[in-house]
Motif scaffolding. Structure first.
Motif, PDB file in Angstrom:
ATOM      1  N   LEU A  17       0.850  -1.204   0.081  1.00 43.92           N
ATOM      2  CA  LEU A  17       0.135   0.007  -0.101  1.00 43.92           C
ATOM      3  C   LEU A  17       0.735   1.204   0.067  1.00 43.92           C
ATOM      4  N   VAL A  18       2.123   1.074   0.459  1.00 44.77           N
ATOM      5  CA  VAL A  18       2.853   2.359   0.723  1.00 44.77           C
ATOM      6  C   VAL A  18       3.032   3.449  -0.676  1.00 44.77           C
ATOM      7  N   GLY A  19       3.333   2.619  -1.781  1.00 42.07           N
ATOM      8  CA  GLY A  19       3.142   3.367  -3.088  1.00 42.07           C
ATOM      9  C   GLY A  19       4.096   4.405  -3.181  1.00 42.07           C
ATOM     10  N   SER A  20       5.492   4.398  -2.787  1.00 45.58           N
ATOM     11  CA  SER A  20       6.456   5.325  -3.035  1.00 45.58           C
ATOM     12  C   SER A  20       7.728   4.776  -2.397  1.00 45.58           C
ATOM     13  N   LEU A  21       8.833   5.153  -3.025  1.00 46.50           N
ATOM     14  CA  LEU A  21      10.120   4.724  -2.752  1.00 46.50           C
ATOM     15  C   LEU A  21      10.843   5.577  -1.895  1.00 46.50           C
ATOM     16  N   VAL A  22      10.218   6.678  -1.551  1.00 48.87           N
ATOM     17  CA  VAL A  22      10.863   7.516  -0.415  1.00 48.87           C
ATOM     18  C   VAL A  22      11.190   6.800   0.799  1.00 48.87           C
ATOM     19  N   PRO A  23      10.366   6.002   1.447  1.00 49.08           N
ATOM     20  CA  PRO A  23      10.907   5.231   2.654  1.00 49.08           C
ATOM     21  C   PRO A  23      11.811   4.226   2.317  1.00 49.08           C
ATOM     22  N   VAL A  24      12.425   3.701   1.025  1.00 52.80           N
ATOM     23  CA  VAL A  24      13.361   2.999   0.884  1.00 52.80           C
ATOM     24  C   VAL A  24      14.552   3.886   1.028  1.00 52.80           C
ATOM     25  N   LEU A  25      14.490   5.069   0.449  1.00 48.64           N
ATOM     26  CA  LEU A  25      15.735   6.044   0.491  1.00 48.64           C
ATOM     27  C   LEU A  25      15.914   6.333   2.056  1.00 48.64           C
ATOM     28  N   GLU A  26      14.833   6.433   2.803  1.00 46.56           N
ATOM     29  CA  GLU A  26      14.941   6.552   4.296  1.00 46.56           C
ATOM     30  C   GLU A  26      15.645   5.269   4.941  1.00 46.56           C
ATOM     31  N   ALA A  27      15.106   4.136   4.482  1.00 49.05           N
ATOM     32  CA  ALA A  27      15.663   3.016   5.061  1.00 49.05           C
ATOM     33  C   ALA A  27      17.292   2.953   4.782  1.00 49.05           C
ATOM     34  N   LEU A  28      17.854   3.328   3.383  1.00 49.39           N
ATOM     35  CA  LEU A  28      19.159   3.364   3.225  1.00 49.39           C
ATOM     36  C   LEU A  28      19.979   4.013   4.094  1.00 49.39           C
ATOM     37  N   LEU A  29      19.340   5.547   4.599  1.00 46.58           N
ATOM     38  CA  LEU A  29      19.988   6.282   5.692  1.00 46.58           C
ATOM     39  C   LEU A  29      20.020   5.605   6.804  1.00 46.58           C
ATOM     40  N   VAL A  30      19.058   4.531   7.216  1.00 53.71           N
ATOM     41  CA  VAL A  30      19.287   3.757   8.630  1.00 53.71           C
ATOM     42  C   VAL A  30      20.718   3.130   8.351  1.00 53.71           C
ATOM     43  N   VAL A  31      20.503   2.401   7.235  1.00 52.41           N
ATOM     44  CA  VAL A  31      21.667   1.322   7.291  1.00 52.41           C
ATOM     45  C   VAL A  31      22.990   2.161   7.319  1.00 52.41           C
ATOM     46  N   LEU A  32      22.787   3.175   6.582  1.00 51.31           N
ATOM     47  CA  LEU A  32      24.263   4.117   6.593  1.00 51.31           C
ATOM     48  C   LEU A  32      24.630   4.356   8.026  1.00 51.31           C
ATOM     49  N   VAL A  33      23.827   5.148   8.808  1.00 50.79           N
ATOM     50  CA  VAL A  33      24.255   5.591  10.140  1.00 50.79           C
ATOM     51  C   VAL A  33      24.625   4.287  11.180  1.00 50.79           C
ATOM     52  N   VAL A  34      23.745   3.264  10.853  1.00 51.06           N
ATOM     53  CA  VAL A  34      23.989   1.932  11.674  1.00 51.06           C
ATOM     54  C   VAL A  34      25.442   1.524  11.271  1.00 51.06           C
ATOM     55  N   SER A  35      25.719   1.363  10.091  1.00 51.51           N
ATOM     56  CA  SER A  35      26.929   1.069   9.566  1.00 51.51           C
ATOM     57  C   SER A  35      28.002   1.882  10.310  1.00 51.51           C
TER      58      SER A  35
END
Length: 351
Positions: free
Chosen positions: A105-123
């Motif tokens: 239902l999300v219908g946007s790739l913006v949350p995917v970009l936000e998920a990538l930011l999470v992966v970056l800072v956790v790394s």
């Protein structure tokens, strides 16, 4: 609080959690109203303010734990909170629809970009844990500074994508909902907080105060309970304390999906997770020494678990499996399995 009996101390902890739930819910509504009236979300500074408001329980717990020297609990709450708060999406998935998964239902790739930011800072957190304490800049770890810089850069990029996207994606059948909370939802019921800017500002101030006080109570009472039960501070901070501090996210996330704001629900979780790790800089300054170099196997395990759960939901948004099993999408079911194994691993790996 150390003089209190264990049942009474447990009651204090539960009362603090309830206070955070109630105050956090009111704070979320007040923040939305302030955002709409002053157009805060249009500016990078406004987005930073909104991120801070949504992470007040973690701020209170981190500051209190660092000041009291409970560094393991502070680190466990910050790093383990990533995994616990990502699991809020399981509850949002169950509340969103009986037949269609939240990621469909999300219908946007913006949350995917936000998920990538999470992966970056956790790394960066994981790399910072490998640095010797001698590499610190005064009391601050270079990794703590790098986390803040990476988060600000990511926030700037996300703000630019929202304002002027360079691509367009079609997702038939999606129900993303409002792109931001500055737009009033037609089905949202008005409350005393939403009717007046002055009331919203007052509610914001009171909500901040209650949340901060309750967060300190949670940290102090939780630390005593963990010591009495002989539970490792990192494990307690990553589980019980993280669940208590995630109560506002549970409330606001379920409310969002019930209004059809599915993209907002997912974005709020990932956005809060990425900002949360910036609190390592605050913890370093208060503790007077770098916390990340003292992280151990448990923190590394929790960081990897947070990355795994984030990636699972990012994949879910991209792959868009529609059908549900017991009201849950495939990504939520997989996340439950991975999370269960991750928590079990805390009691197995050496620490």
């Amino acid at each position: 609080m150390g003089s209190l009996s264990t049942p009474l101390l447990l009651g204090v902890f539960v009362a603090g959690a309830i206070a955070i739930w109630v105050a956090g819910t009111s704070l979320s509504k007040a923040t939305d109203v302030i955002d709409r009236r002053f157009n805060l979300g249009e500016a990078l500074g406004g987005m930073i303010l909104l991120s801070i408001a949504g992470t007040l329980p973690e701020i209170a717990i981190t500051v209190s734990a660092a000041a009291n020297g409970n560094l393991g609990l502070a680190a466990g709450n910050l790093i383990g909170g990533i995994a616990v708060q990502t699991m809020v999406l399981v509850l949002c998935d169950a509340a969103a629809s009986r037949r269609q998964s939240l990621s469909y239902l999300v219908g946007s790739l913006v949350p995917v970009l936000e998920a990538l930011l999470v992966v970056l800072v956790v790394s960066i957190v994981m790399m910072g844990a490998l640095l010797p304490e001698s590499t610190s800049i005064g009391p601050v770890s270079p990794a703590s500074l790098a986390i803040v810089v990476a988060w600000l850069a990511g926030l700037f990029a996300l703000n630019r994508v929202r304002k002027s996207p360079a691509w367009k994606v079609e997702m038939p059948g999606s129900v993303p909902g409002r792109p931001h909370r500055r737009q009033v939802h037609p089905d949202e019921k008005p409350t005393p907080i939403t009717k007046s800017t002055s009331r919203a500002l007052i509610a914001f101030g009171i909500g901040c105060l209650i949340t901060l006080v309750a967060g300190v109570i949670l940290e102090v009472a939780g630390n005593d309970l963990a010591n009495r039960a002989k539970i490792n501070g990192v494990i307690f901070g990553a589980t019980v304390l993280s669940v208590a501090s995630a109560l506002p996210e549970i409330s606001s996330g379920i409310a969002a999906v019930r209004l059809g704001d599915n993209e907002l629900a997912v974005s709020d979780i990932f956005g809060g997770n990425s900002f949360q790790l910036c609190l390592f800089l605050v913890a370093d300054l208060i503790a007077g020494k770098a916390i990340l170099p003292q992280a151990g196997n448990l923190d590394a395990w929790l960081a990897a678990l947070g990355i795994a759960l984030t990636v699972i939901y990012a994949f879910g948004v991209i792959m868009r499996h529609e059908n549900c099993v017991l009201r849950l999408g495939r990504d939520s079911i997989l996340a439950l399995v991975v999370f269960g194994l991750g928590i079990a691993g805390l009691f197995v790996i050496p620490h």
